[in-house]
Design a protein around this motif. Sequence first.
Motif, PDB file in Angstrom:
ATOM      1  N   ARG A 180       5.067  -0.924  -2.889  1.00 50.69           N
ATOM      2  CA  ARG A 180       4.662   0.466  -3.129  1.00 50.69           C
ATOM      3  C   ARG A 180       4.226   0.582  -4.585  1.00 50.69           C
ATOM      4  NH1 ARG A 180       3.658   3.909   0.412  1.00 50.69           N
ATOM      5  NH2 ARG A 180       4.666   5.510  -0.779  1.00 50.69           N
TER       6      ARG A 180
ATOM      7  N   ILE B 200      17.182   6.712  -5.072  1.00 50.44           N
ATOM      8  CA  ILE B 200      16.121   7.013  -6.028  1.00 50.44           C
ATOM      9  C   ILE B 200      16.514   6.327  -7.327  1.00 50.44           C
ATOM     10  CG2 ILE B 200      14.919   8.819  -7.296  1.00 50.44           C
ATOM     11  CD1 ILE B 200      15.575  10.704  -4.952  1.00 50.44           C
TER      12      ILE B 200
ATOM     13  N   THR C 169      16.557   5.488 -11.024  1.00 52.41           N
ATOM     14  CA  THR C 169      16.119   6.204 -12.221  1.00 52.41           C
ATOM     15  C   THR C 169      15.979   5.287 -13.427  1.00 52.41           C
ATOM     16  OG1 THR C 169      18.410   6.761 -12.729  1.00 52.41           O
ATOM     17  CG2 THR C 169      17.134   8.382 -11.476  1.00 52.41           C
TER      18      THR C 169
ATOM     19  N   LEU D  32       7.062   0.953 -10.314  1.00 56.99           N
ATOM     20  CA  LEU D  32       8.014   1.912 -10.881  1.00 56.99           C
ATOM     21  C   LEU D  32       8.075   1.822 -12.397  1.00 56.99           C
ATOM     22  CD1 LEU D  32      10.892   1.502  -8.291  1.00 56.99           C
ATOM     23  CD2 LEU D  32       9.076   3.218  -8.332  1.00 56.99           C
TER      24      LEU D  32
ATOM     25  N   ASP E 239       8.543  -0.862   0.580  1.00 57.16           N
ATOM     26  CA  ASP E 239       8.820   0.044   1.693  1.00 57.16           C
ATOM     27  C   ASP E 239       9.579  -0.703   2.783  1.00 57.16           C
ATOM     28  OD1 ASP E 239       6.923  -1.425   3.135  1.00 57.16           O
ATOM     29  OD2 ASP E 239       5.372   0.096   2.946  1.00 57.16           O
TER      30      ASP E 239
ATOM     31  N   GLN F  70      19.043   3.674   0.875  1.00 56.93           N
ATOM     32  CA  GLN F  70      17.859   4.164   0.187  1.00 56.93           C
ATOM     33  C   GLN F  70      18.308   5.062  -0.955  1.00 56.93           C
ATOM     34  OE1 GLN F  70      14.734   5.248   2.730  1.00 56.93           O
ATOM     35  NE2 GLN F  70      13.283   5.065   1.079  1.00 56.93           N
TER      36      GLN F  70
ATOM     37  N   GLN G  23       9.901   5.285 -12.765  1.00 57.70           N
ATOM     38  CA  GLN G  23       9.295   6.410 -12.075  1.00 57.70           C
ATOM     39  C   GLN G  23      10.122   6.656 -10.823  1.00 57.70           C
ATOM     40  OE1 GLN G  23       5.158   5.659 -11.331  1.00 57.70           O
ATOM     41  NE2 GLN G  23       4.734   5.166 -13.451  1.00 57.70           N
ATOM     42  N   VAL G  24      10.375   7.892 -10.518  1.00 55.44           N
ATOM     43  CA  VAL G  24      11.334   8.228  -9.468  1.00 55.44           C
ATOM     44  C   VAL G  24      10.679   8.314  -8.089  1.00 55.44           C
ATOM     45  CG1 VAL G  24      13.027   9.937  -8.737  1.00 55.44           C
ATOM     46  CG2 VAL G  24      12.738   9.443 -11.153  1.00 55.44           C
ATOM     47  N   GLU G  25      11.189   7.481  -7.168  1.00 53.87           N
ATOM     48  CA  GLU G  25      10.799   7.490  -5.758  1.00 53.87           C
ATOM     49  C   GLU G  25      11.886   6.723  -5.009  1.00 53.87           C
ATOM     50  OE1 GLU G  25       7.074   6.089  -2.949  1.00 53.87           O
ATOM     51  OE2 GLU G  25       6.739   6.351  -5.087  1.00 53.87           O
ATOM     52  N   ALA G  26      12.216   7.114  -3.793  1.00 53.28           N
ATOM     53  CA  ALA G  26      13.324   6.494  -3.049  1.00 53.28           C
ATOM     54  C   ALA G  26      12.925   5.153  -2.440  1.00 53.28           C
ATOM     55  CB  ALA G  26      13.818   7.441  -1.965  1.00 53.28           C
TER      56      ALA G  26
END
Length: 126
Positions: free
Chosen positions: A74, A39, A41, A77, A68, A37, A95-98
């Motif tokens: 999800r 993040i 960028t 991004l 997910d 997992q 957009q930053v999310e793991a």
Amino acid sequence: LGIFTALALCLQPDAFHGYCWPFQGSRSELLIQLPAQVIPTDITLQRMPEEIATLDSAPQDFAVLGLDEAGEVRPVLGIFRQTTWKEPTQRFSLQVEAFSTLKLIVWNSRGNLGYTCIYSVQVHGK
């Protein structure tokens, strides 16, 4: 091409003319399973330089989504359009999310309706 062959071709650090992941038509999806997992960028797409190949089979409009653990999509991004054709490598901020899985959706090529070629996809992150 099988899924593993396509991933091997798309995730190569270098692009060689004719050594791409071609898909029929101008729309396709590519799942990228990350080793852990992360993040994400940025994402980088690479194509052939205009001096070597025509640009009509290069991806033009595309999106990057995160999935997910259950495989559900999800938030998006990023939605992008390649507008700079002078450089064969373009980097796009996400957009930053793991996530551990990303989905690249190519909506169209730069004009070739028969096939689209992805030479290299790189995911940058932490």
